[in-house]
Design an enzyme around this catalytic site. Structure first.
Site, mmCIF file in Angstrom:
data_model
loop_
_atom_site.group_PDB
_atom_site.id
_atom_site.type_symbol
_atom_site.label_atom_id
_atom_site.label_comp_id
_atom_site.label_asym_id
_atom_site.label_seq_id
_atom_site.Cartn_x
_atom_site.Cartn_y
_atom_site.Cartn_z
ATOM 1 N N PRO A 178 -18.900 -89.855 41.514
ATOM 2 C CA PRO A 178 -17.961 -88.873 42.055
ATOM 3 C C PRO A 178 -18.576 -87.865 43.011
ATOM 4 O O PRO A 178 -19.699 -87.401 42.803
ATOM 5 C CB PRO A 178 -17.414 -88.164 40.809
ATOM 6 C CG PRO A 178 -18.399 -88.435 39.740
ATOM 7 C CD PRO A 178 -18.982 -89.789 40.050
ATOM 8 N N ASN A 179 -17.809 -87.572 44.038
ATOM 9 C CA ASN A 179 -18.118 -86.556 45.063
ATOM 10 C C ASN A 179 -19.193 -87.003 46.060
ATOM 11 O O ASN A 179 -19.442 -86.302 47.043
ATOM 12 C CB ASN A 179 -18.511 -85.215 44.428
ATOM 13 C CG ASN A 179 -17.422 -84.678 43.529
ATOM 14 O OD1 ASN A 179 -16.286 -84.550 43.973
ATOM 15 N ND2 ASN A 179 -17.725 -84.405 42.275
ATOM 16 N N ARG A 230 -20.879 -81.922 51.747
ATOM 17 C CA ARG A 230 -20.887 -81.250 50.452
ATOM 18 C C ARG A 230 -22.203 -80.523 50.227
ATOM 19 O O ARG A 230 -23.262 -81.154 50.288
ATOM 20 C CB ARG A 230 -20.732 -82.358 49.405
ATOM 21 C CG ARG A 230 -20.955 -81.939 48.004
ATOM 22 C CD ARG A 230 -21.136 -83.160 47.102
ATOM 23 N NE ARG A 230 -21.176 -82.716 45.729
ATOM 24 C CZ ARG A 230 -21.748 -83.373 44.752
ATOM 25 N NH1 ARG A 230 -22.316 -84.546 44.977
ATOM 26 N NH2 ARG A 230 -21.744 -82.885 43.547
ATOM 27 N N TYR A 273 -27.743 -81.302 49.149
ATOM 28 C CA TYR A 273 -27.644 -82.751 49.322
ATOM 29 C C TYR A 273 -27.911 -83.239 50.749
ATOM 30 O O TYR A 273 -27.843 -84.436 51.008
ATOM 31 C CB TYR A 273 -26.248 -83.221 48.859
ATOM 32 C CG TYR A 273 -25.985 -82.926 47.397
ATOM 33 C CD1 TYR A 273 -26.735 -83.542 46.406
ATOM 34 C CD2 TYR A 273 -25.007 -82.018 47.002
ATOM 35 C CE1 TYR A 273 -26.519 -83.265 45.060
ATOM 36 C CE2 TYR A 273 -24.777 -81.735 45.661
ATOM 37 C CZ TYR A 273 -25.537 -82.356 44.700
ATOM 38 O OH TYR A 273 -25.321 -82.085 43.373
ATOM 39 N N ASN A 284 -26.368 -93.932 41.253
ATOM 40 C CA ASN A 284 -26.272 -92.481 41.173
ATOM 41 C C ASN A 284 -24.893 -92.187 40.589
ATOM 42 O O ASN A 284 -23.896 -92.173 41.309
ATOM 43 C CB ASN A 284 -26.439 -91.826 42.546
ATOM 44 C CG ASN A 284 -26.473 -90.296 42.447
ATOM 45 O OD1 ASN A 284 -26.160 -89.737 41.400
ATOM 46 N ND2 ASN A 284 -26.838 -89.635 43.529
ATOM 47 N N ALA A 344 -22.015 -86.648 38.604
ATOM 48 C CA ALA A 344 -21.674 -85.805 37.444
ATOM 49 C C ALA A 344 -21.484 -86.630 36.164
ATOM 50 O O ALA A 344 -21.739 -86.130 35.057
ATOM 51 C CB ALA A 344 -20.429 -84.994 37.745
ATOM 52 N N GLU A 363 -31.835 -95.591 37.995
ATOM 53 C CA GLU A 363 -31.048 -94.354 38.136
ATOM 54 C C GLU A 363 -31.650 -93.515 39.256
ATOM 55 O O GLU A 363 -32.870 -93.316 39.294
ATOM 56 C CB GLU A 363 -31.103 -93.576 36.811
ATOM 57 C CG GLU A 363 -30.430 -92.215 36.872
ATOM 58 C CD GLU A 363 -30.559 -91.431 35.562
ATOM 59 O OE1 GLU A 363 -31.193 -91.931 34.597
ATOM 60 O OE2 GLU A 363 -30.045 -90.305 35.513
ATOM 61 N N HIS A 411 -31.148 -89.819 41.708
ATOM 62 C CA HIS A 411 -30.467 -88.570 42.057
ATOM 63 C C HIS A 411 -31.103 -88.018 43.317
ATOM 64 O O HIS A 411 -32.324 -88.134 43.512
ATOM 65 C CB HIS A 411 -30.564 -87.545 40.927
ATOM 66 C CG HIS A 411 -29.908 -88.032 39.677
ATOM 67 N ND1 HIS A 411 -28.548 -88.061 39.524
ATOM 68 C CD2 HIS A 411 -30.434 -88.572 38.550
ATOM 69 C CE1 HIS A 411 -28.260 -88.580 38.346
ATOM 70 N NE2 HIS A 411 -29.378 -88.901 37.736
ATOM 71 N N ARG A 470 -32.405 -77.791 38.008
ATOM 72 C CA ARG A 470 -31.074 -77.188 38.152
ATOM 73 C C ARG A 470 -30.528 -76.765 36.784
ATOM 74 O O ARG A 470 -31.299 -76.585 35.841
ATOM 75 C CB ARG A 470 -30.169 -78.189 38.881
ATOM 76 C CG ARG A 470 -30.726 -78.554 40.270
ATOM 77 C CD ARG A 470 -29.844 -79.522 41.008
ATOM 78 N NE ARG A 470 -28.549 -78.943 41.322
ATOM 79 C CZ ARG A 470 -27.499 -79.661 41.744
ATOM 80 N NH1 ARG A 470 -27.613 -80.969 41.918
ATOM 81 N NH2 ARG A 470 -26.356 -79.063 42.003
HETATM 82 C C1 DQA Z 1 -26.563 -85.743 41.601
HETATM 83 C C2 DQA Z 1 -26.897 -84.663 40.572
HETATM 84 C C3 DQA Z 1 -25.714 -84.429 39.638
HETATM 85 O O1 DQA Z 1 -26.033 -83.428 38.685
HETATM 86 C C4 DQA Z 1 -24.499 -83.977 40.433
HETATM 87 O O2 DQA Z 1 -23.391 -83.849 39.579
HETATM 88 C C5 DQA Z 1 -24.206 -84.861 41.587
HETATM 89 C C6 DQA Z 1 -25.302 -85.415 42.365
HETATM 90 C C7 DQA Z 1 -27.698 -85.906 42.633
HETATM 91 O O3 DQA Z 1 -27.734 -86.953 43.261
HETATM 92 O O4 DQA Z 1 -28.524 -85.011 42.817
HETATM 93 O O5 DQA Z 1 -23.043 -85.034 41.953
HETATM 94 O O6 DQA Z 1 -26.410 -86.965 40.922
#
Ligand code: DQA
Length: 138
Positions: free
Chosen positions: A10-11, A18, A23, A72, A75, A96, A98, A105
């Site tokens: 998501p997002n 964003r 990011y 990835n 959230a 995995e 990120h 964080r």
């Molecule tokens: C994320 C880190 C997550 O905590 C966050 O909710 C994201 C992006 C990252 O790629 O840094 O949406 O996965």
């Protein structure tokens, strides 16, 4: 030819727009084009969804025939027992990733339902985290 897929949660469709301070300002499609050019020997697919069940369905779809998944879960990383279980249930190894260093964080980002089931974890290197994950499969 290695068959890999990047699955974004998501997002992450908003990458580039964003929170660019966290990011970055490159869109994911721009980044993907660069990576595809750099690794012509890899069959690289991309899937993004904001919907948890669609991410699980995609893991099921690719999880018995692809050589690797780069995930990835955004959230959902911190909340989804369902995605964690999906990774346990498939055969394809999952790395995995990120973009940000989630351990630097908020506390709620330190928990991952993905990590215990992943082959490895790469985080904190910006979009380069994805590239490092690709390299891990080569
Ligand atoms: C994320 C880190 C997550 O905590 C966050 O909710 C994201 C992006 C990252 O790629 O840094 O949406 O996965």
């Amino acid at each position: 030819m290695k068959k890999l897929i990047i699955i974004n949660g998501p997002n992450l469709n908003l990458l580039g727009k964003r929170e660019p301070n966290i990011y970055g300002s490159l869109s994911f499609t721009e980044f993907l084009d660069e990576v595809k050019e750099k690794y012509p020997e890899v069959h690289l697919e991309y899937f993004q969804s904001n919907i948890e069940g669609e991410l699980i369905d995609k893991l099921h779809d690719v999880g018995f025939s692809y050589d690797g998944v780069i995930l990835n879960a955004a959230a959902y990383t911190h909340t989804s027992v369902g995605i964690g279980d999906a990774i346990k249930g498939i055969e394809t190894p999952v790395v995995e990733v990120h973009i940000s260093n989630t351990f630097a964080r908020e506390e709620f980002r330190h928990q991952s339902f993905i990590s215990p089931n992943a082959k490895g974890v790469i985080l904190g290197f910006g979009l380069q985290s994805y590239e490092l994950a690709i390299q891990s499969f080569l």
